[in-house]
Design an enzyme around this catalytic site. Structure first.
Site, PDB file in Angstrom:
ATOM      1  N   LYS A 116       0.621  10.185  -3.741  1.00  0.00           N
ATOM      2  CA  LYS A 116       1.028  10.499  -2.368  1.00  0.00           C
ATOM      3  C   LYS A 116       1.473  11.937  -2.167  1.00  0.00           C
ATOM      4  O   LYS A 116       1.221  12.519  -1.108  1.00  0.00           O
ATOM      5  CB  LYS A 116       2.116   9.526  -1.933  1.00  0.00           C
ATOM      6  CG  LYS A 116       1.489   8.165  -1.666  1.00  0.00           C
ATOM      7  CD  LYS A 116       2.401   7.005  -1.795  1.00  0.00           C
ATOM      8  CE  LYS A 116       1.510   5.785  -2.022  1.00  0.00           C
ATOM      9  NZ  LYS A 116       2.226   4.536  -2.037  1.00  0.00           N
ATOM     10  N   LYS A 158      10.900   9.825  -2.244  1.00  0.00           N
ATOM     11  CA  LYS A 158       9.792   8.878  -2.384  1.00  0.00           C
ATOM     12  C   LYS A 158       9.083   9.053  -3.719  1.00  0.00           C
ATOM     13  O   LYS A 158       8.947  10.173  -4.194  1.00  0.00           O
ATOM     14  CB  LYS A 158       8.763   9.078  -1.263  1.00  0.00           C
ATOM     15  CG  LYS A 158       9.265   8.725   0.120  1.00  0.00           C
ATOM     16  CD  LYS A 158       8.160   8.946   1.142  1.00  0.00           C
ATOM     17  CE  LYS A 158       8.625   8.498   2.521  1.00  0.00           C
ATOM     18  NZ  LYS A 158       7.555   8.693   3.521  1.00  0.00           N
ATOM     19  N   GLU A 200      11.357  14.119   1.694  1.00  0.00           N
ATOM     20  CA  GLU A 200      11.002  14.409   3.088  1.00  0.00           C
ATOM     21  C   GLU A 200      12.247  14.287   3.957  1.00  0.00           C
ATOM     22  O   GLU A 200      13.152  13.519   3.642  1.00  0.00           O
ATOM     23  CB  GLU A 200       9.994  13.367   3.618  1.00  0.00           C
ATOM     24  CG  GLU A 200       8.579  13.546   3.141  1.00  0.00           C
ATOM     25  CD  GLU A 200       7.665  12.425   3.628  1.00  0.00           C
ATOM     26  OE1 GLU A 200       8.166  11.412   4.169  1.00  0.00           O
ATOM     27  OE2 GLU A 200       6.447  12.560   3.453  1.00  0.00           O
ATOM     28  N   LYS A 201      12.235  14.975   5.061  1.00  0.00           N
ATOM     29  CA  LYS A 201      13.233  14.748   6.101  1.00  0.00           C
ATOM     30  C   LYS A 201      13.106  13.279   6.516  1.00  0.00           C
ATOM     31  O   LYS A 201      11.989  12.766   6.638  1.00  0.00           O
ATOM     32  CB  LYS A 201      12.947  15.677   7.284  1.00  0.00           C
ATOM     33  CG  LYS A 201      13.853  15.509   8.467  1.00  0.00           C
ATOM     34  CD  LYS A 201      15.155  16.233   8.258  1.00  0.00           C
ATOM     35  CE  LYS A 201      16.148  15.905   9.392  1.00  0.00           C
ATOM     36  NZ  LYS A 201      17.523  16.249   8.991  1.00  0.00           N
ATOM     37  N   LYS A 237       4.916  -6.733   5.410  1.00  0.00           N
ATOM     38  CA  LYS A 237       4.539  -6.856   6.816  1.00  0.00           C
ATOM     39  C   LYS A 237       4.512  -8.319   7.213  1.00  0.00           C
ATOM     40  O   LYS A 237       4.112  -9.177   6.417  1.00  0.00           O
ATOM     41  CB  LYS A 237       3.157  -6.230   7.044  1.00  0.00           C
ATOM     42  CG  LYS A 237       3.154  -4.713   6.848  1.00  0.00           C
ATOM     43  CD  LYS A 237       1.743  -4.158   6.881  1.00  0.00           C
ATOM     44  CE  LYS A 237       1.750  -2.679   6.486  1.00  0.00           C
ATOM     45  NZ  LYS A 237       0.389  -2.194   6.199  1.00  0.00           N
ATOM     46  N   ASN A 290      -4.530   4.453   2.404  1.00  0.00           N
ATOM     47  CA  ASN A 290      -4.789   3.247   1.615  1.00  0.00           C
ATOM     48  C   ASN A 290      -6.286   3.128   1.403  1.00  0.00           C
ATOM     49  O   ASN A 290      -7.057   3.063   2.361  1.00  0.00           O
ATOM     50  CB  ASN A 290      -4.271   2.006   2.336  1.00  0.00           C
ATOM     51  CG  ASN A 290      -2.764   2.056   2.488  1.00  0.00           C
ATOM     52  OD1 ASN A 290      -2.055   2.472   1.573  1.00  0.00           O
ATOM     53  ND2 ASN A 290      -2.263   1.662   3.636  1.00  0.00           N
ATOM     54  N   ARG A 292      -8.331   0.793   0.473  1.00  0.00           N
ATOM     55  CA  ARG A 292      -8.774  -0.605   0.311  1.00  0.00           C
ATOM     56  C   ARG A 292      -8.972  -1.220   1.696  1.00  0.00           C
ATOM     57  O   ARG A 292      -8.553  -0.646   2.699  1.00  0.00           O
ATOM     58  CB  ARG A 292      -7.694  -1.404  -0.412  1.00  0.00           C
ATOM     59  CG  ARG A 292      -6.371  -1.404   0.369  1.00  0.00           C
ATOM     60  CD  ARG A 292      -5.332  -2.346  -0.176  1.00  0.00           C
ATOM     61  NE  ARG A 292      -4.161  -2.431   0.701  1.00  0.00           N
ATOM     62  CZ  ARG A 292      -3.162  -1.586   0.728  1.00  0.00           C
ATOM     63  NH1 ARG A 292      -3.149  -0.549  -0.085  1.00  0.00           N
ATOM     64  NH2 ARG A 292      -2.145  -1.755   1.574  1.00  0.00           N
ATOM     65  N   VAL A 295      -4.918  -6.319   4.444  1.00  0.00           N
ATOM     66  CA  VAL A 295      -4.648  -7.695   4.857  1.00  0.00           C
ATOM     67  C   VAL A 295      -4.887  -7.838   6.367  1.00  0.00           C
ATOM     68  O   VAL A 295      -5.493  -8.806   6.827  1.00  0.00           O
ATOM     69  CB  VAL A 295      -3.192  -8.091   4.516  1.00  0.00           C
ATOM     70  CG1 VAL A 295      -2.852  -9.469   5.056  1.00  0.00           C
ATOM     71  CG2 VAL A 295      -2.923  -8.000   3.027  1.00  0.00           C
ATOM     72  N   ARG A 338       1.327 -13.351   9.568  1.00  0.00           N
ATOM     73  CA  ARG A 338       1.159 -13.725   8.153  1.00  0.00           C
ATOM     74  C   ARG A 338       1.944 -15.009   7.906  1.00  0.00           C
ATOM     75  O   ARG A 338       3.167 -15.036   8.036  1.00  0.00           O
ATOM     76  CB  ARG A 338       1.661 -12.618   7.236  1.00  0.00           C
ATOM     77  CG  ARG A 338       0.860 -11.337   7.375  1.00  0.00           C
ATOM     78  CD  ARG A 338       1.155 -10.413   6.218  1.00  0.00           C
ATOM     79  NE  ARG A 338       0.559  -9.108   6.434  1.00  0.00           N
ATOM     80  CZ  ARG A 338       0.459  -8.187   5.498  1.00  0.00           C
ATOM     81  NH1 ARG A 338       0.926  -8.421   4.284  1.00  0.00           N
ATOM     82  NH2 ARG A 338      -0.092  -7.013   5.768  1.00  0.00           N
TER      83      ARG A 338
END
Ligand code: MV4
Length: 447
Positions: A116, A158, A200-201, A237, A290, A292, A295, A338
């Site tokens: 990232k 991160k 990051e901020k 999610k 991402n 891929r 979902v 989901r």
């Protein structure tokens, strides 16, 4: 076009991929662990092969077993689905070396997406808006404190190879940085094998909106709109929606342009998602890619009419992007719920076990992607997702009314599911008004 595919996954996504293959006239080979012997994906494929015991590391994550299965059955391609080996560049290389086309981007693109802080640097240099930050990895506490001072607190640490919130820490002060930086770094090292972190901020209560990219092998890149993914609990999610509510047409169009530019800047191939954080004032920032199928891809399918899985397969087979040079139209509103085997009344604890009875909703605007059946035993070894309920309506209010109706019709006996929690979210006034952000669940439900 391909002749035979190996579906390197389980559950609803394996079923979804096999369905696409049936429509394309491609023979399918399913792989299953001993825990999934009687699972739907193993039954509906043209052939199925046991690849190992219940533990994911010894079956769905075992690259050697899966490639052997593909070779033994003469598959010319492989679809990884999501999770497991889907974003593993080493696996893509192994497939290629064995003459099997991996349905997804090439290894070097996956490597970039997976790192990232490197992806962010490329985007920043290409003029894609990013959050002010450390501009690369931060090696030690002294550098972290300098970044904190320069950016102003709060900041967020991160993990460069992170996911699921691991290795991530919010720092409100210099003192927080002193205590959290070593923790974030060691958590990142233990979770991902590499301790690279960046800073990051911190953006307060942003929305999490992702843009679907379709890119063929010839540089034709289009964006099939966005998905609003802010309704999450602890980085899982729960509900996704297309299009994002309360996003101006102007901002949507601008971000779409940047999403295509982002994909082009790393020579993206096949389907992918560009994630952005969107602030209250609609300022937006690239956060990650991402590599891929996701979902939540069905909400995009519902509003655009595109079959994203078929498109992935066709592009991997060398076909031209079906939407090259065309504007993609979006119609109505779609929401995905989901349905997890979890007890939402008890801290979302996993609720594996036997589904003694169930009944699915039907009627206009309803799609269900699932692999459950009566007397199906939900194994405790894998992700708790047992079904996705996807609702389409002419507009968001019709979708919401239809969702309430569908969730009332949806019965699952024998195990606990997230259905009751979804009903509570739908009853929430802020949700109904589209006033949502990444801390919505925490704020409104305290869970
Ligand atoms: C952020 C952020 C605020 N500011 N970055 C979460 C998952 C990962 N993909 C990126 N995430 C975030 N990045 C900046 N600069 C907020 C999130 C975030 C989040 C953070 C803490 C706790 C829960 C969260 C849920 C969604 C997004």
């Amino acid at each position: 076009m391909f002749k035979r595919i190996l579906v390197a996954n389980r559950g609803e996504i394996a079923v979804r991929i096999i369905r696409a293959c049936k429509e394309l006239g491609i023979e399918s080979v399913a792989v299953y662990s001993t825990a999934d012997r009687d699972s739907m994906h193993a039954k509906i494929a043209d052939r199925s092969i046991c690849i190992g015991p219940q533990q994911p590391a010894k079956s769905y994550l075992d690259a050697e077993s899966i490639i052997s299965a593909a070779l033994i059955t003469n598959c010319d391609c492989l679809h990884p689905g999501y999770g497991f080996l889907a974003e593993n560049p080493v696996f893509e290389r192994k497939c290629s070396e064995n003459g099997i086309v991996f349905i997804g981007p090439p290894a070097d693109v996956m490597e970039l997406s997976g790192n990232k802080s490197m992806a962010l640097e490329i985007m920043r240099k290409n003029g894609i808006p990013v959050i002010p930050g450390s501009n690369g990895n931060v090696e030690n506490l002294a550098d972290a404190l300098r970044a904190g001072k320069r950016l102003g607190y709060p900041v967020i640490i991160k993990a460069a190879f992170g996911g699921g919130g691991k290795g991530m820490r919010i720092c409100n002060s210099k003192r927080d940085m002193e205590s959290f930086f070593p923790i974030a770094k060691s958590e990142s090292l233990s979770s991902f094998g590499l301790g690279d972190v960046y800073i990051e901020k911190y953006v307060c209560k942003p929305r999490h909106i992702e843009f679907q990219i379709i890119a063929d092998n010839y540089g034709n890149i289009v964006c099939a709109g966005e998905r609003e993914c802010s309704i999450q609990r602890r980085h899982q999610k729960l509900i996704e929606e297309a299009p994002a509510a309360n996003l101006s047409e102007k901002t949507r169009k601008t971000i779409k342009g940047f999403a295509v530019k982002a994909a082009r800047s790393i020579n993206y191939k096949n389907l992918g998602t560009i994630e952005f954080l969107v602030d209250k004032d609609e300022s937006f920032y690239f956060i990650e890619i991402n590599s891929r199928i996701q979902v939540e891809h069905p909400v995009t399918e519902a509003v655009t009419g595109i079959d994203l899985i078929k498109e992935q397969i066709k592009i991997a087979a060398g076909e031209k992007n079906s939407y090259a040079g065309n504007e993609i139209f979006s119609s109505g509103n779609a929401i995905e719920f989901r349905i997890n085997a979890e007890d939402s009344e008890n801290n979302f604890a996993p609720s594996p076990g036997k589904i003694t009875d169930y009944s699915l909703p039907g009627g206009p605007g309803i799609r269900i992607d699932t692999f459950i059946h009566s007397n199906y035993y939900v194994p405790p070894f894998y992700d708790s997702l047992i079904a996705k309920l996807i609702i389409w309506g002419n507009d968001r209010s019709e979708s919401i009314a239809r969702s309430e109706r569908a969730l009332d019709e949806f019965k699952v006996e024998g195990i606990k599911t997230t259905i009751p929690f979804h009903k509570k979210i739908l009853a929430n006034q802020n949700f109904r008004e589209g006033k949502i952000h990444t801390h919505f669940i925490e704020e409104e439900f305290g869970v």
